[in-house]
Design a protein around this motif. Structure first.
Motif, PDB file in Angstrom:
ATOM      1  N   ALA A 276       5.446  37.195 -44.821  1.00  0.00           N
ATOM      2  CA  ALA A 276       6.566  37.118 -43.879  1.00  0.00           C
ATOM      3  C   ALA A 276       7.847  36.787 -44.637  1.00  0.00           C
ATOM      4  O   ALA A 276       8.704  37.624 -44.837  1.00  0.00           O
ATOM      5  N   GLY A 277       7.959  35.541 -45.105  1.00  0.00           N
ATOM      6  CA  GLY A 277       9.154  35.138 -45.825  1.00  0.00           C
ATOM      7  C   GLY A 277       9.219  35.617 -47.252  1.00  0.00           C
ATOM      8  O   GLY A 277      10.300  35.656 -47.853  1.00  0.00           O
ATOM      9  N   LEU A 278       8.077  36.013 -47.825  1.00  0.00           N
ATOM     10  CA  LEU A 278       8.032  36.403 -49.236  1.00  0.00           C
ATOM     11  C   LEU A 278       6.815  37.283 -49.493  1.00  0.00           C
ATOM     12  O   LEU A 278       5.751  37.071 -48.915  1.00  0.00           O
ATOM     13  N   TRP A 279       7.003  38.273 -50.371  1.00  0.00           N
ATOM     14  CA  TRP A 279       5.868  39.041 -50.865  1.00  0.00           C
ATOM     15  C   TRP A 279       6.193  39.596 -52.242  1.00  0.00           C
ATOM     16  O   TRP A 279       7.314  40.041 -52.485  1.00  0.00           O
ATOM     17  N   VAL A 280       5.200  39.543 -53.130  1.00  0.00           N
ATOM     18  CA  VAL A 280       5.337  40.042 -54.503  1.00  0.00           C
ATOM     19  C   VAL A 280       4.134  40.922 -54.803  1.00  0.00           C
ATOM     20  O   VAL A 280       2.994  40.513 -54.563  1.00  0.00           O
TER      21      VAL A 280
ATOM     22  N   THR B 274      12.045  39.261 -49.880  1.00  0.00           N
ATOM     23  CA  THR B 274      12.147  37.982 -49.192  1.00  0.00           C
ATOM     24  C   THR B 274      13.001  38.163 -47.948  1.00  0.00           C
ATOM     25  O   THR B 274      13.677  39.193 -47.788  1.00  0.00           O
ATOM     26  N   ALA B 275      12.932  37.184 -47.056  1.00  0.00           N
ATOM     27  CA  ALA B 275      13.599  37.307 -45.760  1.00  0.00           C
ATOM     28  C   ALA B 275      14.443  36.079 -45.492  1.00  0.00           C
ATOM     29  O   ALA B 275      14.234  35.004 -46.060  1.00  0.00           O
ATOM     30  N   THR B 276      15.404  36.240 -44.592  1.00  0.00           N
ATOM     31  CA  THR B 276      16.243  35.137 -44.153  1.00  0.00           C
ATOM     32  C   THR B 276      16.652  35.398 -42.709  1.00  0.00           C
ATOM     33  O   THR B 276      16.608  36.538 -42.234  1.00  0.00           O
ATOM     34  N   GLY B 277      17.027  34.365 -42.004  1.00  0.00           N
ATOM     35  CA  GLY B 277      17.410  34.521 -40.603  1.00  0.00           C
ATOM     36  C   GLY B 277      16.417  33.864 -39.667  1.00  0.00           C
ATOM     37  O   GLY B 277      15.758  32.889 -40.033  1.00  0.00           O
ATOM     38  N   VAL B 278      16.301  34.379 -38.475  1.00  0.00           N
ATOM     39  CA  VAL B 278      15.420  33.788 -37.461  1.00  0.00           C
ATOM     40  C   VAL B 278      13.970  34.111 -37.819  1.00  0.00           C
ATOM     41  O   VAL B 278      13.515  35.250 -37.686  1.00  0.00           O
ATOM     42  N   GLY B 279      13.250  33.102 -38.248  1.00  0.00           N
ATOM     43  CA  GLY B 279      11.910  33.306 -38.796  1.00  0.00           C
ATOM     44  C   GLY B 279      10.914  33.891 -37.821  1.00  0.00           C
ATOM     45  O   GLY B 279      10.033  34.664 -38.205  1.00  0.00           O
TER      46      GLY B 279
ATOM     47  N   PRO C 136      14.828  50.034 -52.352  1.00  0.00           N
ATOM     48  CA  PRO C 136      14.855  48.707 -51.723  1.00  0.00           C
ATOM     49  C   PRO C 136      15.725  48.624 -50.479  1.00  0.00           C
ATOM     50  O   PRO C 136      15.306  48.078 -49.458  1.00  0.00           O
ATOM     51  N   VAL C 137      16.936  49.160 -50.529  1.00  0.00           N
ATOM     52  CA  VAL C 137      17.823  49.057 -49.378  1.00  0.00           C
ATOM     53  C   VAL C 137      17.254  49.813 -48.181  1.00  0.00           C
ATOM     54  O   VAL C 137      17.343  49.357 -47.031  1.00  0.00           O
ATOM     55  N   ASP C 138      16.653  50.963 -48.428  1.00  0.00           N
ATOM     56  CA  ASP C 138      16.075  51.743 -47.339  1.00  0.00           C
ATOM     57  C   ASP C 138      14.832  51.074 -46.771  1.00  0.00           C
ATOM     58  O   ASP C 138      14.579  51.119 -45.562  1.00  0.00           O
ATOM     59  N   ALA C 139      14.050  50.448 -47.643  1.00  0.00           N
ATOM     60  CA  ALA C 139      12.863  49.722 -47.188  1.00  0.00           C
ATOM     61  C   ALA C 139      13.262  48.582 -46.260  1.00  0.00           C
ATOM     62  O   ALA C 139      12.646  48.372 -45.201  1.00  0.00           O
ATOM     63  N   CYS C 140      14.305  47.843 -46.632  1.00  0.00           N
ATOM     64  CA  CYS C 140      14.781  46.748 -45.784  1.00  0.00           C
ATOM     65  C   CYS C 140      15.258  47.277 -44.435  1.00  0.00           C
ATOM     66  O   CYS C 140      14.949  46.710 -43.375  1.00  0.00           O
ATOM     67  N   ARG C 141      16.009  48.364 -44.461  1.00  0.00           N
ATOM     68  CA  ARG C 141      16.517  48.946 -43.221  1.00  0.00           C
ATOM     69  C   ARG C 141      15.390  49.432 -42.325  1.00  0.00           C
ATOM     70  O   ARG C 141      15.417  49.218 -41.099  1.00  0.00           O
ATOM     71  N   GLN C 142      14.387  50.079 -42.896  1.00  0.00           N
ATOM     72  CA  GLN C 142      13.283  50.608 -42.097  1.00  0.00           C
ATOM     73  C   GLN C 142      12.557  49.508 -41.337  1.00  0.00           C
ATOM     74  O   GLN C 142      12.169  49.687 -40.168  1.00  0.00           O
ATOM     75  N   VAL C 143      12.348  48.370 -41.978  1.00  0.00           N
ATOM     76  CA  VAL C 143      11.632  47.281 -41.311  1.00  0.00           C
ATOM     77  C   VAL C 143      12.495  46.679 -40.209  1.00  0.00           C
ATOM     78  O   VAL C 143      11.993  46.324 -39.131  1.00  0.00           O
ATOM     79  N   LEU C 144      13.783  46.582 -40.425  1.00  0.00           N
ATOM     80  CA  LEU C 144      14.671  46.101 -39.371  1.00  0.00           C
ATOM     81  C   LEU C 144      14.684  47.062 -38.183  1.00  0.00           C
ATOM     82  O   LEU C 144      14.712  46.628 -37.020  1.00  0.00           O
ATOM     83  N   GLU C 145      14.674  48.349 -38.447  1.00  0.00           N
ATOM     84  CA  GLU C 145      14.615  49.321 -37.363  1.00  0.00           C
ATOM     85  C   GLU C 145      13.328  49.159 -36.557  1.00  0.00           C
ATOM     86  O   GLU C 145      13.319  49.277 -35.316  1.00  0.00           O
ATOM     87  N   ARG C 146      12.239  48.883 -37.242  1.00  0.00           N
ATOM     88  CA  ARG C 146      10.977  48.629 -36.545  1.00  0.00           C
ATOM     89  C   ARG C 146      11.084  47.401 -35.654  1.00  0.00           C
ATOM     90  O   ARG C 146      10.598  47.388 -34.512  1.00  0.00           O
TER      91      ARG C 146
ATOM     92  N   VAL D 201       7.002  41.138 -37.577  1.00  0.00           N
ATOM     93  CA  VAL D 201       6.816  42.419 -38.266  1.00  0.00           C
ATOM     94  C   VAL D 201       6.272  42.229 -39.681  1.00  0.00           C
ATOM     95  O   VAL D 201       6.329  43.137 -40.499  1.00  0.00           O
ATOM     96  N   ALA D 202       5.707  41.020 -39.960  1.00  0.00           N
ATOM     97  CA  ALA D 202       5.218  40.730 -41.318  1.00  0.00           C
ATOM     98  C   ALA D 202       6.252  41.216 -42.334  1.00  0.00           C
ATOM     99  O   ALA D 202       5.970  42.014 -43.228  1.00  0.00           O
ATOM    100  N   GLY D 203       7.486  40.718 -42.167  1.00  0.00           N
ATOM    101  CA  GLY D 203       8.662  41.318 -42.746  1.00  0.00           C
ATOM    102  C   GLY D 203       8.635  41.670 -44.219  1.00  0.00           C
ATOM    103  O   GLY D 203       8.817  42.829 -44.597  1.00  0.00           O
ATOM    104  N   SER D 204       8.448  40.672 -45.083  1.00  0.00           N
ATOM    105  CA  SER D 204       8.548  40.941 -46.518  1.00  0.00           C
ATOM    106  C   SER D 204       7.429  41.849 -47.008  1.00  0.00           C
ATOM    107  O   SER D 204       7.655  42.729 -47.853  1.00  0.00           O
ATOM    108  N   HIS D 205       6.235  41.675 -46.507  1.00  0.00           N
ATOM    109  CA  HIS D 205       5.141  42.567 -46.874  1.00  0.00           C
ATOM    110  C   HIS D 205       5.449  43.997 -46.428  1.00  0.00           C
ATOM    111  O   HIS D 205       5.194  44.962 -47.167  1.00  0.00           O
TER     112      HIS D 205
END
Length: 338
Positions: free
Chosen positions: A231-235, A243-248, A270-280, A254-258
């Motif tokens: 959620a908050g981190l994945w490697v 990593t994630a920030t904001g309202v946890g 990376p930028v597109d991956a972040c956007r896609q998860v936010l769209e979800r 959406v299991a955000g960072s994973h």
């Protein structure tokens, strides 16, 4: 009557602002050095400096992210992380942190009290126990057993803010409040954020950490996304980290960072991956996201970094192996609702 903010979100992605230029940061081409470390928010620049020093001294990626995270944790003026963090509604400062390497080793603590460097306790969990997470009194007892010093984390400034909040005890998370004071908007609960930090060491190994004092004036026992691997981190080796920030609570849904790392695995930058998860997330939650900020920051194995947010205002710090740091402002799904 629905507010303008609700209507913007309710209209879905078609109501979003015009697409902004991609904030992908190819630091090796732009600055002459490959990416060493990235972290959330403007205050990440100081964390990056410590992480870069650790790398230059021969430290691993885990050494780097721990060193960087500790800077934010020890800063009493940062009311969303560590010492000086705003307390829960009962007046207790409780810390959450996670640290992870690319081999799947992970350690985390939740609701830790009286120990400044939660990220270091999380690392001890990772390296010295068979577990991945300790919580509450168990986490504190473990920290004491490991020789960590204890101290009162509630600073006079944070206590004064809490006592002022108690007058109304209204609770409403505010977007981007990590850079503002909750008292500037009566009834809001500010500084609901964290520092997430991602690094690569000289051997090409990845590491990440995330540490926070959580939402200001939260319910006692509340844990958000920050200490949760996935959620908050994945490697992930061979792919990258996020990593994630904001309202946890929204990140967890959406299991955000994973999810961001999985999008990079499928070929997204990376930028597109972040956007896609936010769209979800927008498709999932719709108007329930009104006024909420969520942002992701990612780094892939090619040395590209990128971030994206629900609302404008999210920034992140990028430092290359020459020690040069710049602050990037991420694009957003929605325009400023103000």
């Amino acid at each position: 009557m629905a507010s303008r903010r609700d209507l913007l979100i309710g209209a879905g992605l078609t109501a979003a602002a015009p697409a902004l230029p991609s904030p992908v940061s190819a630091a090796r081409a732009e600055d002459g050095g490959s990416v060493a470390v990235v972290s959330t928010w403007d205050f990440g620049a100081a964390a990056n400096a410590a992480a870069w020093d650790a790398r230059r001294a021969g430290g691993t990626a885990v050494d780097m992210v721990e060193a960087g995270a500790k800077v934010a944790e020890a800063d009493p003026t940062n009311h969303s992380v560590g010492y000086g963090g705003y307390p829960d509604r009962d007046g207790h400062v409780t810390l959450d942190a996670v640290i992870m390497d690319q081999a799947g080793n992970v350690g985390a603590v939740c609701a830790l009290e009286d120990v400044v460097h939660a990220v270091s306790v999380a690392r001890a969990v990772m390296e010295k126990t068979p577990h991945v997470m300790l919580v509450g009194e168990g986490a504190r007892s473990f920290a004491v057993d490991q020789g960590f010093e204890t101290t009162n984390l509630l600073t006079p400034e944070a206590e004064a803010a809490w006592r002022e909040w108690l007058v109304t005890a209204d609770y409403a998370p505010r977007a981007n409040s990590e850079n503002t004071d909750w008292r500037s908007t009566p009834g809001s609960a500010g500084n609901h954020d964290t520092i997430g930090i991602l690094a690569v060491d000289a051997a090409g190994r990845l590491g990440g950490a995330c540490t926070t004092s959580g939402m200001a004036f939260k319910m006692r026992g509340r844990v958000g996304d920050s200490p949760l691997a996935g959620a908050g981190l994945w490697v992930e080796p061979g792919v990258g980290s996020a990593t994630a920030t904001g309202v946890g609570e929204d990140v967890v849904r959406v299991a955000g960072s994973h999810s961001v790392v999985e999008a990079m695995r499928a070929g997204a930058a990376p930028v597109d991956a972040c956007r896609q998860v936010l769209e979800r997330l927008v498709r999932l939650r719709g108007t329930a996201l009104a006024g909420h900020q969520v942002a992701f920051l990612a780094m892939d194995v090619r040395g590209q970094v990128g971030g994206y947010a629900l609302l404008p205002g999210f920034t992140y710090a990028v430092t290359n192996t020459l020690g040069q740091t710049r602050i990037e402002r991420a694009a957003a799904i929605f325009p400023d609702p103000a």
